[in-house]
Design an enzyme around this catalytic site. Structure first.
Site, PDB file in Angstrom:
ATOM      1  N   ASP A 297      43.097  63.522  -5.162  1.00 23.63           N
ATOM      2  CA  ASP A 297      41.950  63.870  -4.318  1.00 23.63           C
ATOM      3  C   ASP A 297      41.787  65.382  -4.411  1.00 23.63           C
ATOM      4  O   ASP A 297      42.064  65.953  -5.453  1.00 23.63           O
ATOM      5  CB  ASP A 297      42.172  63.386  -2.881  1.00 23.63           C
ATOM      6  N   HIS A 331      39.557  65.875  -6.940  1.00 32.67           N
ATOM      7  CA  HIS A 331      38.147  65.718  -6.581  1.00 32.67           C
ATOM      8  C   HIS A 331      37.459  67.078  -6.491  1.00 32.67           C
ATOM      9  O   HIS A 331      36.265  67.188  -6.751  1.00 32.67           O
ATOM     10  CB  HIS A 331      38.012  64.968  -5.254  1.00 32.67           C
TER      11      HIS A 331
END
Length: 556
Positions: A297, A331
């Site tokens: 992430d 991300h």
């Protein structure tokens, strides 16, 4: 056994003076970078073997390790040594004045026996919540460290759900055959029935009045812990070690002060749900340098609480210097939000590289958060192979992966103006300079709210090769200077919608461009183009019906 005094001499300095970044226009409006106090330890060393620890990968060392830490702290502090070996353990609780030091060939490996982790009152994504006890934690401590060059492994695969779309067919088949359960759609694997049950509750584990931990026992496995959580600690050093395979976030300092992260390798599998690298939440005086992140992430993320609870806490993350770091899969490379309800301010990011991150510089929030993010100074950033935006400001974040999966369709944001309240977030006063990007889906993207534009942003000396160019939506007082944007899509290079007081100075673009600007929105006004050759483009501008041509002003 005594650890070499030479090693610890470098951390007995008392104060780490962070360099002043002089001679740079990006920092001209900034306060001085933070001065971060660092740690100091006695050289006395306790080897965990002396408390009965066994490094055979089978013996459970929870008691031995915690006894060594407690003894060291009670004796005034020092070093607790994790020597060579594979050290299976349950949760470890840090104590003041203790440096947990891992040898190079030491692996601290956390058990997959969930019964070893109690449900405790904790914090999840900016809100008070019941979670499983973190593998490593510390609360209300002073002068603590984890150092060395060994590996800390959270055994996260035992905890995490996995989406079928993120695996190959053979990987998915092997995962399903390993045990666990699959949801009704056969698209998500869960390690247990309790984990699957928790997924059906949108606010799983969030504390509500009159409940206790026993009320959440039926979904316990779903309440994954962050690997390392430090709460309300002062003078913290994390240096040299590899921290990997967390059930959720890898590193989560919360309400800490004087925090240094140096030369860490932080890893999570790219399919790992909520597998952030580091989330600095409501902390003050922070240095992150020479670290490497490759995670599932966001890579390096700034937070300060979520919605009402974050605003009531009222603790911004402030005085942060981030320099000389590399982020691979993530991300976002450097991220602020979306849980930023307590605000963030006075943050410097310098000399970092993002390689294959979904988004490079990522600033995200949404209505309901509140909070102000301001005084952000970013300089000397390199990026390659960015699947999404190189630079993104988005006030419509909805907790989805930034890059859609194949075949996934997302509804266009419906823009409507609502009254400004304490729940209205703000992004303002960002200065970004010297950014170089080879490969991105889009170069620069702004999307503010009609009632609260993104405002007062300067981006200078940027070269981007991307599929698409620049979008500026619901933004004001934006200056883009010395921007080179080579976008494969030739029309338009720049899209503007309901934006005001936008200045382009020395904008350069690909020679094949057929449309330079398209302008939409009745609130668009005062768009200035200075020192820019507009003769190479087939059409300079296209305007929505009803917009005055005076909205766009081109000057030599």
């Amino acid at each position: 056994m005594r650890t070499s005094r030479n090693y610890f001499s470098s951390i007995k300095k008392g104060i780490l003076a962070v360099i002043v970044l002089s001679g740079s226009s990006v920092f001209a409006q900034a306060p001085q970078p933070p001065v971060v106090q660092t740690v100091s330890f006695r050289s006395d060393t306790i080897n965990i073997v002396n408390h009965g620890a066994k490094g055979d990968g089978h013996f459970l060392n929870t008691t031995a390790i915690n006894k060594a830490i407690e003894q060291s702290s009670l004796q005034g502090g020092g070093v607790v040594l994790i020597p060579s070996g594979l050290w299976l353990t349950g949760p470890i609780i840090l104590k003041s004045n203790v440096n947990l030091h891992l040898k190079r060939d030491a692996i601290l490996f956390f058990t997959d026996d969930f019964d070893q982790y109690k449900l405790i009152a904790a914090n999840w994504e900016g809100q008070p919540a019941w979670r499983n006890q973190s593998p490593i934690s510390g609360t209300d401590l002073t002068n603590i460290a984890i150092t060395g060059s060994g590996v800390i492994d959270g055994n996260g695969d035992a905890w995490r759900m996995v989406k079928k779309s993120k695996l190959t067919d053979s990987q998915w088949k092997n995962l399903v055959n390993s045990g666990g359960v699959v949801d009704k759609s056969s698209q998500i694997w869960y390690p247990s029935e309790k984990s699957l049950a928790g997924s059906k509750d949108k606010k799983a584990g969030v504390m509500t009045a009159g409940t206790s931990s026993s009320d959440y026992e039926h979904i316990k496995d779903f309440l994954r812990p962050n690997l390392l959580v430090l709460t309300n600690c002062k003078k913290v050093l994390l240096e040299g070690v590899t921290i990997q395979n967390s059930p959720a976030w890898n590193l989560h300092p919360l309400l800490c002060e004087d925090l240094t992260l140096r030369r860490l390798l932080v890893r999570n599998p790219w399919y790992g749900q909520n597998g952030d690298g580091v989330d600095i939440e409501s902390c003050k005086n922070v240095l992150i340098e020479d670290c490497t992140f490759d995670v599932g992430d966001d890579g390096i993320c700034i937070k300060s609480g979520r919605d009402k609870s974050g605003r009531e806490r009222g603790k911004p993350t402030e005085n942060v210097l981030i320099r000389n770091n590399v982020v691979y899969h993530a991300h976002g490379g450097f991220v602020i939000g979306s849980e930023m309800s307590g605000g963030a301010k006075n943050i410097w990011v310098q000399d970092c590289s993002f390689i294959g991150t979904d988004i490079g510089l990522r600033f995200k929030t949404k209505r309901g958060r509140g909070g102000t993010v301001e005084n952000i100074f970013i300089e000397n950033i390199n990026m390659i192979d960015i699947p999404g935006e190189a630079i993104l400001f988005d006030m419509y974040y909805e907790a989805v992966d930034p890059v859609p999966m194949a075949g996934e369709k997302r509804e266009k944001v419906k823009a409507e103006k609502i009254p400004v309240t304490e729940e209205t977030p703000q992004f303002k006063n960002f200065h970004i300079k010297n950014v170089f990007v080879n490969g991105a889906e889009k170069g620069i993207f702004f999307r503010g709210l009609p009632e609260m534009n993104i405002q007062d942003i300067t981006i200078e000396n940027v070269t981007i090769q991307a599929k698409k160019g620049i979008d500026i939506i619901e933004a004001s007082n934006i200056k883009l200077k010395d921007i080179i944007i080579f976008s494969k899509e030739t029309a338009p290079v720049v899209h503007i919608e309901n934006a005001q007081n936008i200045v382009f100075e020395n904008l350069k673009y690909q020679e094949e461009a057929s449309l330079l600007f398209d302008l939409y929105g009745e609130n668009s006004k005062n768009i200035q183009v200075i020192k820019t050759d507009v003769n190479k483009v087939k059409t300079i501008s296209k305007m929505e019906s009803g917009l005055s041509k005076s909205v766009l002003k081109i000057k030599k």
